[in-house]
Design a protein around this motif. Structure first.
Motif, PDB file in Angstrom:
ATOM      1  N   GLY A  22      -1.694   6.259 -21.415  1.00 19.66           N
ATOM      2  CA  GLY A  22      -1.612   7.438 -22.261  1.00 19.66           C
ATOM      3  C   GLY A  22      -1.168   7.056 -23.662  1.00 19.66           C
ATOM      4  N   THR A  23      -1.381   7.944 -24.601  1.00 21.88           N
ATOM      5  CA  THR A  23      -1.019   7.652 -25.983  1.00 21.88           C
ATOM      6  C   THR A  23       0.458   7.340 -26.132  1.00 21.88           C
ATOM      7  N   ALA A  24       1.307   8.132 -25.496  1.00 23.14           N
ATOM      8  CA  ALA A  24       2.746   7.995 -25.695  1.00 23.14           C
ATOM      9  C   ALA A  24       3.269   6.647 -25.217  1.00 23.14           C
ATOM     10  N   ALA A  25       2.912   6.246 -24.001  1.00 21.29           N
ATOM     11  CA  ALA A  25       3.441   5.008 -23.419  1.00 21.29           C
ATOM     12  C   ALA A  25       2.482   3.834 -23.546  1.00 21.29           C
ATOM     13  N   ILE A  26       1.208   4.080 -23.813  1.00 23.16           N
ATOM     14  CA  ILE A  26       0.108   3.110 -23.791  1.00 23.16           C
ATOM     15  C   ILE A  26      -0.113   2.661 -22.353  1.00 23.16           C
ATOM     16  N   ILE A  27       0.787   1.805 -21.857  1.00 22.33           N
ATOM     17  CA  ILE A  27       0.766   1.375 -20.458  1.00 22.33           C
ATOM     18  C   ILE A  27       2.136   1.642 -19.859  1.00 22.33           C
ATOM     19  N   SER A  28       2.167   2.265 -18.699  1.00 21.53           N
ATOM     20  CA  SER A  28       3.426   2.489 -17.994  1.00 21.53           C
ATOM     21  C   SER A  28       3.296   1.954 -16.574  1.00 21.53           C
ATOM     22  N   PRO A  29       3.831   0.759 -16.310  1.00 23.32           N
ATOM     23  CA  PRO A  29       3.703   0.181 -14.968  1.00 23.32           C
ATOM     24  C   PRO A  29       4.438   1.013 -13.915  1.00 23.32           C
ATOM     25  N   VAL A  30       3.848   1.120 -12.757  1.00 26.87           N
ATOM     26  CA  VAL A  30       4.433   1.856 -11.640  1.00 26.87           C
ATOM     27  C   VAL A  30       4.966   0.851 -10.634  1.00 26.87           C
ATOM     28  N   GLY A  31       6.254   0.924 -10.370  1.00 31.13           N
ATOM     29  CA  GLY A  31       6.873  -0.013  -9.426  1.00 31.13           C
ATOM     30  C   GLY A  31       6.979   0.537  -8.020  1.00 31.13           C
ATOM     31  N   GLN A  32       6.900   1.877  -7.908  1.00 32.72           N
ATOM     32  CA  GLN A  32       6.980   2.490  -6.573  1.00 32.72           C
ATOM     33  C   GLN A  32       6.228   3.806  -6.548  1.00 32.72           C
ATOM     34  N   LEU A  33       5.426   3.977  -5.521  1.00 29.90           N
ATOM     35  CA  LEU A  33       4.764   5.239  -5.217  1.00 29.90           C
ATOM     36  C   LEU A  33       5.313   5.749  -3.890  1.00 29.90           C
ATOM     37  N   THR A  34       5.716   6.993  -3.859  1.00 29.21           N
ATOM     38  CA  THR A  34       6.211   7.578  -2.610  1.00 29.21           C
ATOM     39  C   THR A  34       5.347   8.765  -2.241  1.00 29.21           C
ATOM     40  N   TYR A  35       4.791   8.702  -1.032  1.00 28.88           N
ATOM     41  CA  TYR A  35       3.961   9.787  -0.509  1.00 28.88           C
ATOM     42  C   TYR A  35       4.482  10.160   0.868  1.00 28.88           C
ATOM     43  N   LYS A  36       5.070  11.343   0.957  1.00 33.24           N
ATOM     44  CA  LYS A  36       5.693  11.792   2.212  1.00 33.24           C
ATOM     45  C   LYS A  36       6.708  10.743   2.673  1.00 33.24           C
ATOM     46  N   THR A  37       6.450  10.045   3.776  1.00 31.71           N
ATOM     47  CA  THR A  37       7.405   9.040   4.270  1.00 31.71           C
ATOM     48  C   THR A  37       7.029   7.619   3.859  1.00 31.71           C
ATOM     49  N   GLU A  38       5.955   7.487   3.107  1.00 32.16           N
ATOM     50  CA  GLU A  38       5.496   6.155   2.683  1.00 32.16           C
ATOM     51  C   GLU A  38       6.121   5.790   1.329  1.00 32.16           C
ATOM     52  N   ASN A  39       6.925   4.739   1.302  1.00 28.59           N
ATOM     53  CA  ASN A  39       7.490   4.205   0.068  1.00 28.59           C
ATOM     54  C   ASN A  39       6.790   2.897  -0.253  1.00 28.59           C
ATOM     55  N   MET A  40       5.910   2.919  -1.248  1.00 32.62           N
ATOM     56  CA  MET A  40       5.099   1.745  -1.574  1.00 32.62           C
ATOM     57  C   MET A  40       5.659   1.052  -2.812  1.00 32.62           C
ATOM     58  N   VAL A  41       6.326  -0.072  -2.605  1.00 33.58           N
ATOM     59  CA  VAL A  41       6.812  -0.884  -3.716  1.00 33.58           C
ATOM     60  C   VAL A  41       5.671  -1.798  -4.155  1.00 33.58           C
ATOM     61  N   ILE A  42       5.371  -1.788  -5.441  1.00 31.63           N
ATOM     62  CA  ILE A  42       4.182  -2.474  -5.970  1.00 31.63           C
ATOM     63  C   ILE A  42       4.596  -3.663  -6.825  1.00 31.63           C
ATOM     64  N   ASN A  43       4.037  -4.818  -6.528  1.00 27.32           N
ATOM     65  CA  ASN A  43       4.281  -6.044  -7.297  1.00 27.32           C
ATOM     66  C   ASN A  43       5.782  -6.327  -7.464  1.00 27.32           C
ATOM     67  N   ASP A  44       6.513  -6.142  -6.352  1.00 30.30           N
ATOM     68  CA  ASP A  44       7.968  -6.387  -6.349  1.00 30.30           C
ATOM     69  C   ASP A  44       8.694  -5.593  -7.440  1.00 30.30           C
ATOM     70  N   ASN A  45       8.144  -4.431  -7.772  1.00 28.80           N
ATOM     71  CA  ASN A  45       8.740  -3.559  -8.781  1.00 28.80           C
ATOM     72  C   ASN A  45       8.834  -4.244 -10.149  1.00 28.80           C
ATOM     73  N   LYS A  46       7.825  -5.058 -10.448  1.00 21.89           N
ATOM     74  CA  LYS A  46       7.760  -5.756 -11.736  1.00 21.89           C
ATOM     75  C   LYS A  46       6.435  -5.410 -12.418  1.00 21.89           C
ATOM     76  N   ILE A  47       6.415  -5.498 -13.740  1.00 24.22           N
ATOM     77  CA  ILE A  47       5.166  -5.272 -14.451  1.00 24.22           C
ATOM     78  C   ILE A  47       4.161  -6.354 -14.084  1.00 24.22           C
ATOM     79  N   GLY A  48       2.915  -5.956 -13.848  1.00 22.10           N
ATOM     80  CA  GLY A  48       1.887  -6.904 -13.443  1.00 22.10           C
ATOM     81  C   GLY A  48       1.306  -7.667 -14.621  1.00 22.10           C
ATOM     82  N   GLN A  49       0.675  -8.771 -14.313  1.00 21.82           N
ATOM     83  CA  GLN A  49       0.076  -9.615 -15.348  1.00 21.82           C
ATOM     84  C   GLN A  49      -1.000  -8.867 -16.136  1.00 21.82           C
ATOM     85  N   LEU A  50      -1.843  -8.111 -15.431  1.00 20.75           N
ATOM     86  CA  LEU A  50      -2.905  -7.365 -16.113  1.00 20.75           C
ATOM     87  C   LEU A  50      -2.317  -6.239 -16.962  1.00 20.75           C
ATOM     88  N   SER A  51      -1.345  -5.530 -16.418  1.00 24.89           N
ATOM     89  CA  SER A  51      -0.711  -4.440 -17.169  1.00 24.89           C
ATOM     90  C   SER A  51      -0.151  -4.948 -18.488  1.00 24.89           C
TER      91      SER A  51
END
Length: 362
Positions: free
Chosen positions: A306-335
């Motif tokens: 988005g314009t405001a953040a440009i890129i905002s890495p997501v370290g965790q997505l939570t859906y109901k009981t699923e807690n998905m930690v992404i890339n060890d909660n670190k910014i990815g190389q591509l991001s």
């Protein structure tokens, strides 16, 4: 184009805490305003920033005939990091065109795109001292249109105001590129196909506030919305579009869903990724596909655009009981690479081969 300029005699500059800039807290000395009446826009003018006077019957108060844009201006710097006296506004033509698209959906008159861009440039020139000098900061521009007629009764206004305000800003999120936690919303709806979701209408953001507030109460930064019919397809985040890197492929929800804002940063990121040789897909994405990709180790990165953040890495997505930690909660190389690439273009640190910047002398 020549705009009449009334200078502010009492600057707001010294009241700004430049060491703690934050986002959207401070505003510059002037704003641009043009009026639509009797079927035409006037020439517009730049005036001191300050309160406006409206009647209680202002139609926008009652019927939300309002849409806006967001874009940024940057000081250009040379190879040594010195300010050159020139500025860039990143892809303003796309924002001006999108404002007209939003306005059409809300029964608002279009505004000449070149007129919009010239108004932005002249306002930036007028308040050039408010452009932050630190890399990663910028002068945020907020063009917007409201119905300015005074009446009760559900109908489009016959009069409008087009305004541009500016704000010196730091990162949208206080922790910059530190990955954020996002809650996947499975109860409330932001927008539906056939509604206003594809526009930058103020009403979309009002609809997102309740779910976002509930998410923050649980320690999340944002909400990831699902489609408003089946509650299973990924839509977008409250303040940005969303992308996933799954098994080397960059995937984002398709605009054909009809409820997703066609983000300018989204568009730019997809183009840059293709230039990098990355496989890019725009399609419908089930939230279950994201869960499955995480379980099998194929979900490599997730980030918002988005314009405001440009890129905002997501370290965790939570859906109901699923807690998905992404890339060890670190910014990815591509991001990180995509963020750096866009920032380099915006500050003229690298050649603007695509002609995205509106480059002009201050």
């Amino acid at each position: 184009m020549q705009f009449n300029i009334t200078k502010n005699t009492d600057t707001r500059y010294n009241a700004i805490d430049w060491n703690n800039l934050r986002f959207g807290v401070y505003f510059s000395d002037h704003f641009f305003i043009a009026k639509y009446k009797d079927g035409r826009w006037n020439n517009g003018e730049i005036v001191p920033y300050g309160p406006l006077s409206f009647e209680p019957a202002l139609c926008t108060f009652h019927y939300a005939q309002s849409c806006f844009e967001g874009l940024k201006a940057f000081n250009c710097m040379d190879a040594s990091g010195n300010i050159t006296g020139n500025a860039n506004i990143f892809r303003p033509r796309k924002n001006a065109e999108r404002l007209n698209m939003s306005g059409e959906r809300l029964c608002m008159p279009s505004i000449d795109v070149d007129f919009q861009i010239e108004a932005m440039k002249e306002l930036v020139r007028t308040d050039q001292k408010f452009i932050p000098k630190q890399r990663g900061q910028s002068l945020y521009l907020r063009p917007f249109i409201i119905g300015s007629g005074n009446f009760l009764g559900v109908q489009a206004s016959s009069e409008y105001l087009y305004m541009i305000i500016t704000s010196p800003v730091a990162s949208y999120y206080a922790n910059g590129l530190e990955p954020i936690k996002i809650l996947v919303e499975d109860k409330y709806v932001r927008a539906v196909r056939g509604g206003l979701g594809f526009t930058k209408a103020a009403a979309n953001y009002a609809a997102s506030l309740y779910g976002g507030t509930k998410a923050r109460e649980r320690g999340f930064s944002q909400v990831l919305w699902l489609d408003g019919v089946e509650f299973k397809y990924v839509d977008e985040v409250g303040a940005m579009n969303i992308m996933f890197l799954i098994d080397g492929e960059l995937i984002t929800p398709t605009l054909e869903q009809g409820s997703i804002l066609p983000g300018i940063t989204r568009m730019s990121i997809l183009e840059i990724a293709k230039d990098m040789g990355i496989k890019v897909s725009e399609r419908r994405i089930e939230i279950q596909e994201i869960i499955d990709a995480h379980k099998t180790g194929k979900l490599q990165e997730c980030f918002g655009t988005g314009t405001a953040a440009i890129i905002s890495p997501v370290g965790q997505l939570t859906y109901k009981t699923e807690n998905m930690v992404i890339n060890d909660n670190k910014i990815g190389q591509l991001s990180q690479k995509l963020y750096d690439t866009i920032l380099d273009i915006q500050y003229s640190d690298t050649a603007d081969k695509k002609g995205w910047n509106e480059h002009f002398k201050l």
